[in-house]
Write a protein that holds these residues in place. Structure first.
Motif, PDB file in Angstrom:
ATOM      1  N   PRO A  90     -46.451 -20.801  30.331  1.00 31.99           N
ATOM      2  CA  PRO A  90     -46.632 -19.405  29.926  1.00 31.99           C
ATOM      3  C   PRO A  90     -46.242 -18.447  31.044  1.00 31.99           C
ATOM      4  N   LEU A  91     -45.622 -17.346  30.653  1.00 38.26           N
ATOM      5  CA  LEU A  91     -45.296 -16.301  31.617  1.00 38.26           C
ATOM      6  C   LEU A  91     -46.552 -15.490  31.866  1.00 38.26           C
ATOM      7  N   ALA A  92     -46.939 -15.372  33.122  1.00 40.90           N
ATOM      8  CA  ALA A  92     -48.175 -14.680  33.468  1.00 40.90           C
ATOM      9  C   ALA A  92     -47.876 -13.462  34.328  1.00 40.90           C
ATOM     10  N   GLY A  93     -48.787 -12.539  34.306  1.00 35.08           N
ATOM     11  CA  GLY A  93     -48.675 -11.340  35.125  1.00 35.08           C
ATOM     12  C   GLY A  93     -50.036 -10.703  35.280  1.00 35.08           C
ATOM     13  N   SER A  94     -50.116  -9.735  36.154  1.00 36.91           N
ATOM     14  CA  SER A  94     -51.393  -9.085  36.388  1.00 36.91           C
ATOM     15  C   SER A  94     -51.144  -7.728  37.037  1.00 36.91           C
ATOM     16  N   TRP A  95     -52.210  -7.035  37.314  1.00 38.64           N
ATOM     17  CA  TRP A  95     -52.167  -5.754  38.001  1.00 38.64           C
ATOM     18  C   TRP A  95     -53.228  -5.771  39.089  1.00 38.64           C
ATOM     19  N   GLY A  96     -53.059  -4.946  40.076  1.00 41.59           N
ATOM     20  CA  GLY A  96     -54.052  -4.885  41.141  1.00 41.59           C
ATOM     21  C   GLY A  96     -53.808  -3.709  42.065  1.00 41.59           C
ATOM     22  N   GLN A  97     -54.691  -3.553  43.019  1.00 42.40           N
ATOM     23  CA  GLN A  97     -54.588  -2.502  44.024  1.00 42.40           C
ATOM     24  C   GLN A  97     -54.075  -3.089  45.332  1.00 42.40           C
ATOM     25  N   PHE A  98     -53.021  -2.500  45.824  1.00 36.97           N
ATOM     26  CA  PHE A  98     -52.373  -2.981  47.043  1.00 36.97           C
ATOM     27  C   PHE A  98     -52.548  -1.937  48.137  1.00 36.97           C
ATOM     28  N   ASN A 127     -45.928 -10.225  39.337  1.00 35.89           N
ATOM     29  CA  ASN A 127     -45.135 -11.202  38.605  1.00 35.89           C
ATOM     30  C   ASN A 127     -45.463 -12.588  39.142  1.00 35.89           C
ATOM     31  N   VAL A 128     -45.703 -13.503  38.244  1.00 38.32           N
ATOM     32  CA  VAL A 128     -46.200 -14.831  38.623  1.00 38.32           C
ATOM     33  C   VAL A 128     -45.126 -15.884  38.414  1.00 38.32           C
ATOM     34  N   THR A 137     -40.351 -21.165  35.413  1.00 41.34           N
ATOM     35  CA  THR A 137     -40.604 -19.752  35.691  1.00 41.34           C
ATOM     36  C   THR A 137     -40.019 -19.297  37.023  1.00 41.34           C
ATOM     37  N   ILE A 138     -39.402 -20.194  37.779  1.00 40.67           N
ATOM     38  CA  ILE A 138     -38.798 -19.809  39.059  1.00 40.67           C
ATOM     39  C   ILE A 138     -37.410 -19.249  38.809  1.00 40.67           C
ATOM     40  N   PRO A 139     -37.128 -18.011  39.190  1.00 38.95           N
ATOM     41  CA  PRO A 139     -35.762 -17.486  39.051  1.00 38.95           C
ATOM     42  C   PRO A 139     -34.758 -18.358  39.799  1.00 38.95           C
ATOM     43  N   VAL A 140     -33.584 -18.489  39.249  1.00 39.55           N
ATOM     44  CA  VAL A 140     -32.586 -19.403  39.797  1.00 39.55           C
ATOM     45  C   VAL A 140     -32.060 -18.943  41.149  1.00 39.55           C
ATOM     46  N   ASP A 141     -32.221 -17.662  41.492  1.00 37.75           N
ATOM     47  CA  ASP A 141     -31.727 -17.186  42.776  1.00 37.75           C
ATOM     48  C   ASP A 141     -32.792 -17.214  43.871  1.00 37.75           C
TER      49      ASP A 141
END
Length: 391
Positions: A90-98, A127-128, A137-141
């Motif tokens: 599954p494609l996962a994501g989230s939000w947070g305070q940086f 982005n996870v 889920t790992i981008p090819v680049d």
């Protein structure tokens, strides 16, 4: 070599203004359209550059981020029922305070603190990726070194365009939701013009308490198949087996849907339409006047041809052929200038996407503008009277 092409080659200075007018008109349209397409691609870069062959979303989703896209967790084993499917994540994501903590480094000078200063805390998109070797889920680049670095707990990667916004650099530590994270990678080509974004492994996000593995709902399913060439067939079979509970997209199909959705926005259509109209007006006006002036400068040569028995129809064909070659050179100049602008933009982290269909449409449009300008200039040939050669 035709007379028209010979004229353009040996008297190119007279036609340079027309060529540059066409080139700048093409640059205006290509650059503006490419920027908007690039913005759309920046939002979906994680999917488009992944090794996923198929993406499963809710049947009501028309593109990524439009409508419901997540699916029930129970769909994961159902997708594995297809014999061609080798991996589902599954494609996962989230939000947070940086929050940057460089300001607390006592070794930095006041100027360095001012240069790197960022707001005390700001929202970021997460982005996870899965860091297992070859994960879908790992981008090819992504390099092996970057993936290895992200395997370490509490590590993140940030696009180069976001470093200044967040006030960090490679190797810095920062706070994400009050926990210390380390910047171990700098990405290129993943700008997010709407919201600063960071990349983190699923394990790190889980340790930060941002992923609930018991949740019945997960993000879109990223699927890798044994033979990518059969992804369209597999997607059709998955849709048939899903019986309307999901929709399986090939990666290219979803990318095209995301790109086409950009041109459904009303304000975007108005902006691009204005650029096209403005570019056409500029191109026709300057090209017409330039061709007209060039023909007037060569009017004695045209009169000589008429004196030798060349008819007006043949002279008109020469002018139209000359306009065609001016249009072709203008197309080459427009593509070259746009490529230079795209490289300059990429150096600053801005994506200007130039799909082949866009280049073809703009190229045809520029040649049509040149031919139209040539037609408007045909009236000048009436001044090519052989009797004028005796004056």
């Amino acid at each position: 070599m035709s007379l028209a092409l010979s004229t353009l080659l040996f008297e190119w200075r007279r036609y340079m203004a027309a060529v540059m007018a066409l080139a700048l008109s093409g640059l205006l349209v290509l650059a503006m359209t490419g920027v908007f397409i690039g913005i759309g691609k920046s939002f979906t870069a994680t999917i488009e550059r992944s090794s996923a062959d198929i993406i499963i979303m809710q049947p009501g989703a028309t593109r990524l981020g439009d409508g419901p896209s997540g699916v029930p967790r129970r769909f994961i084993p159902l997708a594995y029922n297809h014999p061609e499917v080798v991996e589902v994540r599954p494609l996962a994501g989230s939000w947070g305070q940086f929050q940057s903590i460089r300001d607390y480094n006592p070794t930095l000078s006041q100027a360095e603190r001012a240069r790197l200063r960022a707001p005390r805390a700001q929202g970021v998109q997460v982005n996870v990726i899965d860091t297992a070797p070859g994960a879908v889920t790992i981008p090819v680049d992504y390099s092996e070194e970057l993936v290895e670095a992200l395997r370490q707990p509490f590590t993140i990667a940030i696009d180069e365009t976001t470093l200044r916004t967040l006030g960090v650099e490679l190797g810095d530590k920062a706070l994400f939701n009050g926990r210390t994270v380390t910047v171990v990678g700098v990405l290129r080509g993943y700008p997010n013009p709407m919201q600063p974004a960071i990349v983190m492994s699923r394990d790190s996000l889980r340790m930060l308490g941002q992923i609930n593995d018991s949740s019945p709902q997960v993000g879109p399913l990223m699927i890798k198949v044994q033979n990518p060439a059969q992804s369209e067939r597999v997607a059709e079979e998955l849709n048939a087996s899903g019986d309307g509970r999901w929709r399986a997209w090939t990666r290219q199909e979803l990318a095209d849907a995301n790109q086409n959705a950009m041109f459904e926005e009303g304000i975007l259509v108005i902006i691009l339409g204005g650029c096209v109209v403005l570019g056409t007006i500029i191109g026709v006006a300057i090209t017409w006047q330039t061709l007209r002036g060039a023909i007037m400068a060569n009017i004695k040569e045209f009169a000589s041809l008429r004196a030798l028995g060349v008819g007006m129809g043949s002279l008109r064909r020469i002018v139209m052929e000359l306009s065609f070659w001016v249009g072709c050179v203008g197309v080459l100049a427009a593509v070259g200038l746009t490529w230079l602008v795209a490289q300059l933009a990429m150096a600053n982290g801005i994506i200007i996407a130039l799909p082949p269909i866009l280049l073809i449409i703009v190229s045809i449009g520029l040649i049509v503008i040149a031919m139209l300008s040539g037609m408007l200039s045909l009236g000048v040939l009436k001044n090519s009277q052989p009797a004028d050669l005796l004056r």
